[in-house]
Scaffold this motif. Structure first.
Motif, PDB file in Angstrom:
ATOM      1  N   ILE A  26       0.855  -1.178   0.000  1.00  0.00           N
ATOM      2  CA  ILE A  26       0.000   0.000   0.000  1.00  0.00           C
ATOM      3  C   ILE A  26       0.895   1.233   0.000  1.00  0.00           C
ATOM      4  CG2 ILE A  26      -1.743   1.315   1.267  1.00  0.00           C
ATOM      5  CD1 ILE A  26      -2.762  -1.282   2.422  1.00  0.00           C
ATOM      6  N   SER A  27       0.620   2.155  -0.909  1.00  0.00           N
ATOM      7  CA  SER A  27       1.436   3.361  -1.002  1.00  0.00           C
ATOM      8  C   SER A  27       0.540   4.589  -1.056  1.00  0.00           C
ATOM      9  CB  SER A  27       2.337   3.311  -2.251  1.00  0.00           C
ATOM     10  OG  SER A  27       1.541   3.242  -3.430  1.00  0.00           O
ATOM     11  N   GLY A  28       1.078   5.678  -0.641  1.00  0.00           N
ATOM     12  CA  GLY A  28       0.337   6.934  -0.685  1.00  0.00           C
ATOM     13  C   GLY A  28       1.257   8.114  -0.541  1.00  0.00           C
ATOM     14  N   GLY A  29       0.886   9.221  -1.146  1.00  0.00           N
ATOM     15  CA  GLY A  29       1.727  10.404  -1.053  1.00  0.00           C
ATOM     16  C   GLY A  29       0.983  11.650  -1.488  1.00  0.00           C
ATOM     17  N   ASP A  76      -1.272  10.610  -4.693  1.00  0.00           N
ATOM     18  CA  ASP A  76      -1.015   9.319  -5.358  1.00  0.00           C
ATOM     19  C   ASP A  76      -1.300   8.221  -4.345  1.00  0.00           C
ATOM     20  OD1 ASP A  76      -0.209   7.205  -6.873  1.00  0.00           O
ATOM     21  OD2 ASP A  76       1.899   7.812  -7.041  1.00  0.00           O
ATOM     22  N   LEU A  77      -2.359   7.460  -4.573  1.00  0.00           N
ATOM     23  CA  LEU A  77      -2.729   6.343  -3.697  1.00  0.00           C
ATOM     24  C   LEU A  77      -2.732   5.063  -4.519  1.00  0.00           C
ATOM     25  CD1 LEU A  77      -5.757   7.964  -1.820  1.00  0.00           C
ATOM     26  CD2 LEU A  77      -3.390   7.765  -1.021  1.00  0.00           C
ATOM     27  N   GLY A  78      -2.175   3.992  -3.950  1.00  0.00           N
ATOM     28  CA  GLY A  78      -2.129   2.747  -4.717  1.00  0.00           C
ATOM     29  C   GLY A  78      -2.103   1.509  -3.845  1.00  0.00           C
ATOM     30  N   LEU A  79      -2.585   0.436  -4.428  1.00  0.00           N
ATOM     31  CA  LEU A  79      -2.544  -0.890  -3.809  1.00  0.00           C
ATOM     32  C   LEU A  79      -2.035  -1.873  -4.849  1.00  0.00           C
ATOM     33  CD1 LEU A  79      -3.185  -2.994  -1.605  1.00  0.00           C
ATOM     34  CD2 LEU A  79      -5.518  -3.112  -2.532  1.00  0.00           C
ATOM     35  N   ALA A  80      -0.930  -2.524  -4.538  1.00  0.00           N
ATOM     36  CA  ALA A  80      -0.338  -3.495  -5.466  1.00  0.00           C
ATOM     37  C   ALA A  80      -0.257  -4.857  -4.796  1.00  0.00           C
ATOM     38  CB  ALA A  80       1.057  -3.042  -5.895  1.00  0.00           C
ATOM     39  N   ALA A  81      -0.428  -5.891  -5.571  1.00  0.00           N
ATOM     40  CA  ALA A  81      -0.351  -7.266  -5.058  1.00  0.00           C
ATOM     41  C   ALA A  81       0.331  -8.141  -6.093  1.00  0.00           C
ATOM     42  CB  ALA A  81      -1.742  -7.806  -4.739  1.00  0.00           C
ATOM     43  N   SER A  82       1.094  -9.125  -5.602  1.00  0.00           N
ATOM     44  CA  SER A  82       1.746 -10.069  -6.517  1.00  0.00           C
ATOM     45  C   SER A  82       1.742 -11.456  -5.894  1.00  0.00           C
ATOM     46  CB  SER A  82       3.181  -9.632  -6.827  1.00  0.00           C
ATOM     47  OG  SER A  82       3.978  -9.668  -5.659  1.00  0.00           O
ATOM     48  N   TYR A  83       1.653 -12.452  -6.751  1.00  0.00           N
ATOM     49  CA  TYR A  83       1.649 -13.845  -6.299  1.00  0.00           C
ATOM     50  C   TYR A  83       2.723 -14.604  -7.073  1.00  0.00           C
ATOM     51  CZ  TYR A  83       0.258 -18.653  -5.480  1.00  0.00           C
ATOM     52  OH  TYR A  83       0.274 -19.988  -5.141  1.00  0.00           O
ATOM     53  N   PRO A  84       3.717 -15.184  -6.365  1.00  0.00           N
ATOM     54  CA  PRO A  84       4.800 -15.894  -7.075  1.00  0.00           C
ATOM     55  C   PRO A  84       4.308 -17.225  -7.642  1.00  0.00           C
ATOM     56  CG  PRO A  84       5.067 -16.138  -4.710  1.00  0.00           C
ATOM     57  CD  PRO A  84       3.904 -15.203  -4.908  1.00  0.00           C
ATOM     58  N   PRO A 126      -4.471  15.627  -9.515  1.00  0.00           N
ATOM     59  CA  PRO A 126      -4.665  16.783  -8.639  1.00  0.00           C
ATOM     60  C   PRO A 126      -5.706  16.485  -7.573  1.00  0.00           C
ATOM     61  CG  PRO A 126      -4.748  17.426 -10.958  1.00  0.00           C
ATOM     62  CD  PRO A 126      -4.795  15.927 -10.921  1.00  0.00           C
ATOM     63  N   LEU A 127      -5.483  17.064  -6.402  1.00  0.00           N
ATOM     64  CA  LEU A 127      -6.389  16.810  -5.296  1.00  0.00           C
ATOM     65  C   LEU A 127      -7.808  17.276  -5.608  1.00  0.00           C
ATOM     66  CD1 LEU A 127      -6.542  15.714  -2.423  1.00  0.00           C
ATOM     67  CD2 LEU A 127      -6.023  18.031  -1.587  1.00  0.00           C
ATOM     68  N   LYS A 128      -7.960  18.303  -6.437  1.00  0.00           N
ATOM     69  CA  LYS A 128      -9.289  18.804  -6.764  1.00  0.00           C
ATOM     70  C   LYS A 128     -10.088  17.806  -7.594  1.00  0.00           C
ATOM     71  CE  LYS A 128      -7.592  21.373 -10.815  1.00  0.00           C
ATOM     72  NZ  LYS A 128      -8.336  20.579 -11.800  1.00  0.00           N
ATOM     73  N   ASP A 129      -9.387  16.848  -8.259  1.00  0.00           N
ATOM     74  CA  ASP A 129     -10.074  15.840  -9.070  1.00  0.00           C
ATOM     75  C   ASP A 129     -10.189  14.500  -8.348  1.00  0.00           C
ATOM     76  OD1 ASP A 129     -10.257  17.648 -11.143  1.00  0.00           O
ATOM     77  OD2 ASP A 129      -8.332  17.024 -12.025  1.00  0.00           O
ATOM     78  N   PHE A 130      -9.965  14.505  -7.007  1.00  0.00           N
ATOM     79  CA  PHE A 130      -9.973  13.244  -6.238  1.00  0.00           C
ATOM     80  C   PHE A 130     -11.309  12.509  -6.414  1.00  0.00           C
ATOM     81  CE2 PHE A 130     -10.859  10.796  -2.387  1.00  0.00           C
ATOM     82  CZ  PHE A 130      -9.717  10.004  -2.325  1.00  0.00           C
ATOM     83  N   GLY A 131     -11.225  11.236  -6.741  1.00  0.00           N
ATOM     84  CA  GLY A 131     -12.414  10.399  -6.889  1.00  0.00           C
ATOM     85  C   GLY A 131     -13.006  10.407  -8.277  1.00  0.00           C
TER      86      GLY A 131
END
Length: 466
Positions: A108-111, A131-139, A327-332
């Motif tokens: 989980i990342s955010g900034g 910038d908000l993100g969720l990443a997942a990986s499976y080996p 941009p924060l004004k376009d959030f969502g």
């Protein structure tokens, strides 16, 4: 744009779907499989030995409840054994870490950022972005790298377990030895006190004869010297007893001054009520924890050879991510949302010489482990044969010393009678009593040593764990 290397890399990774590296098999051509290693022990000859299997709790063969209680206390409180248990817990945690390599990995990342266009007056506010993100990986573990790592960690757990079991074997044997040393010191002390008492009787008789004109002051001084020499040995036996008590306290996880007082006056040597069960070489190889540790070390390093081999091929996983950015004004807003899904490749292709060198190192380590396994087997067999031979020969010596003591007792008794009736000289009496004192001490020491020899056999056989 499609990466032109994607297809060949994926094809190469799929071609490596078989688990990398060799599958482990127990050593087939080794010291442990030779007829000389698996048959009956060469030195286990005579009625004092039995081919029966050694029981796990071999100290119970002495049928001594006090000894049983001491060993159980040591196995629960000994500091070395607690350390070995902690090492096992650590190895088990490493195994769980390796097993977790098969799980889905999430990030989980955010900034937040504030940006201002170049050349714009510094008094104007900038643009606030996020910038908000969720990443997942499976080996996918197509080449078995993770599988081999888990195998290696599992074998390490079993090797550390065997090392812990060997500490248990050593603690049980050391506790029994310390207890036997206490009893042996008291036993030997009792025997030597009897000799001193006999010599004092002679000294008193000599003094009476000297007063009656049948002896001399020289006879009295020689009788006194004999008593003094025998008494001088008594403090040494007392020191042996006390030192063994201090050792016993340490084995029980206590301070030396807190030694078990209930053992202090033990004066009966531990005695086996049956022939000594030794089994055969095959049973020894199965039982000895250090041999099992050496075999599990081979298994672990064979798996690590597979881990090194897997690095020749790409590592493939399935990954995906979702996120919001802009941009924060376009959030969502819909334009801020993005996602990705697809295979992820990782390959140390430029480092193939390094990987091949690591494979060669791992292969050499397996060869060294095989040699170490053979060395462990041969050393275990040597220790056992040596302990058996020592016990057998010392038992013969103890029998001869018992006979010598009995003969010396008869001789001393006869010399005493002859001297009292005026038919023997005083020098012959002193010589006979000196021989008796020496024979008594030697016979007592030999009997005490036999108990230590028995314990050495149990230790060499690897008894004491289940």
């Amino acid at each position: 744009m499609r990466n032109p290397l994607y297809a060949p890399l994926l094809a190469l990774s799929l071609a490596a779907c078989a688990t990398a590296g060799p599958d482990y098999r127990p050593p087939e051509q080794s010291a442990a499989t030779t007829p000389g290693a698996t048959g009956a022990f060469h030195s286990a000859q005579g009625g004092q030995f039995s081919q029966a299997e050694l029981p796990d709790h071999w100290w119970r063969l002495y049928a001594d409840p006090q000894l049983d209680a001491l060993v159980e206390q040591a196995l629960s409180a000994n500091a070395d054994l607690r350390s070995a248990n902690a090492n096992l817990e650590k190895a088990q945690a490493v195994l769980r870490e390796a097993q977790a390599g098969r799980d889905i990995t999430t990030t989980i990342s955010g900034g937040e950022t504030i940006a201002r266009a170049s050349g714009v007056s510094q008094h104007l506010p900038g643009t606030v972005g996020y910038d908000l993100g969720l990443a997942a990986s499976y080996p996918l573990d197509l080449n078995g790298r993770i599988k081999r790592a888990i195998e290696a960690s599992g074998a390490d757990v079993e090797a550390v377990t065997a090392a812990r079991d060997y500490v248990r074997v050593s603690v049980a044997a050391a506790t029994t030895q310390a207890y036997a040393q206490v009893c042996a010191a008291n036993y030997t002390l009792t025997v030597n006190r009897k000799v001193v008492a006999l010599q004092r009787d002679t000294l008193d008789a000599t003094r009476r004869l000297a007063k009656g004109g049948r002896g001399t002051a020289f006879d009295v001084s020689r009788a006194q010297a004999a008593v003094d020499v025998s008494e001088a040995a008594l403090p040494g036996f007392a020191a042996q007893r006390q030192n063994a008590l201090y050792l016993l306290a340490t084995l029980l996880g206590r301070a030396p001054a807190d030694y078990p007082r209930e053992v202090e006056n033990c004066a009966t040597l531990p005695t086996l009520g049956q022939p000594l069960p030794v089994g055969d070489g095959a049973a020894l190889i199965r039982r000895r924890p250090d041999i099992r540790q050496a075999e599990r070390t081979i298994a672990g390093d064979t798996a690590r050879l597979g881990v090194a081999t897997a690095d020749l091929y790409p590592q493939v996983s399935i990954g995906g991510s979702v996120g919001l950015t802009g941009p924060l004004k376009d959030f969502g807003s819909g334009s801020a949302f993005g996602f990705s899904l697809g295979p992820l490749l990782s390959w140390r292709f430029p480092n193939r010489p390094v990987v091949k060198a690591q494979i060669a190192q791992a292969d050499a380590q397996v060869k060294a482990d095989l040699a170490g396994f053979d060395a462990s087997v041969l050393e275990a067999l040597r220790q056992t044969e040596t302990a058996l031979e020592t016990y057998r020969r010392n038992a013969e010596q103890a029998g001869a010393l018992d006979r010598a003591r009995d003969s010396a007792g008869v001789s001393a008794g006869q010399a005493g009678k002859l001297f009292r009736f005026g038919r023997g000289d005083f020098l012959s009496l002193l010589d006979a009593q000196r021989s008796l004192a020496s024979a008594e001490a030697s016979a007592a020491a030999a009997r005490a040593q036999l108990v230590q020899d028995q314990i050495a056999i149990f230790l060499a056989l690897g008894g004491g764990w289940s």
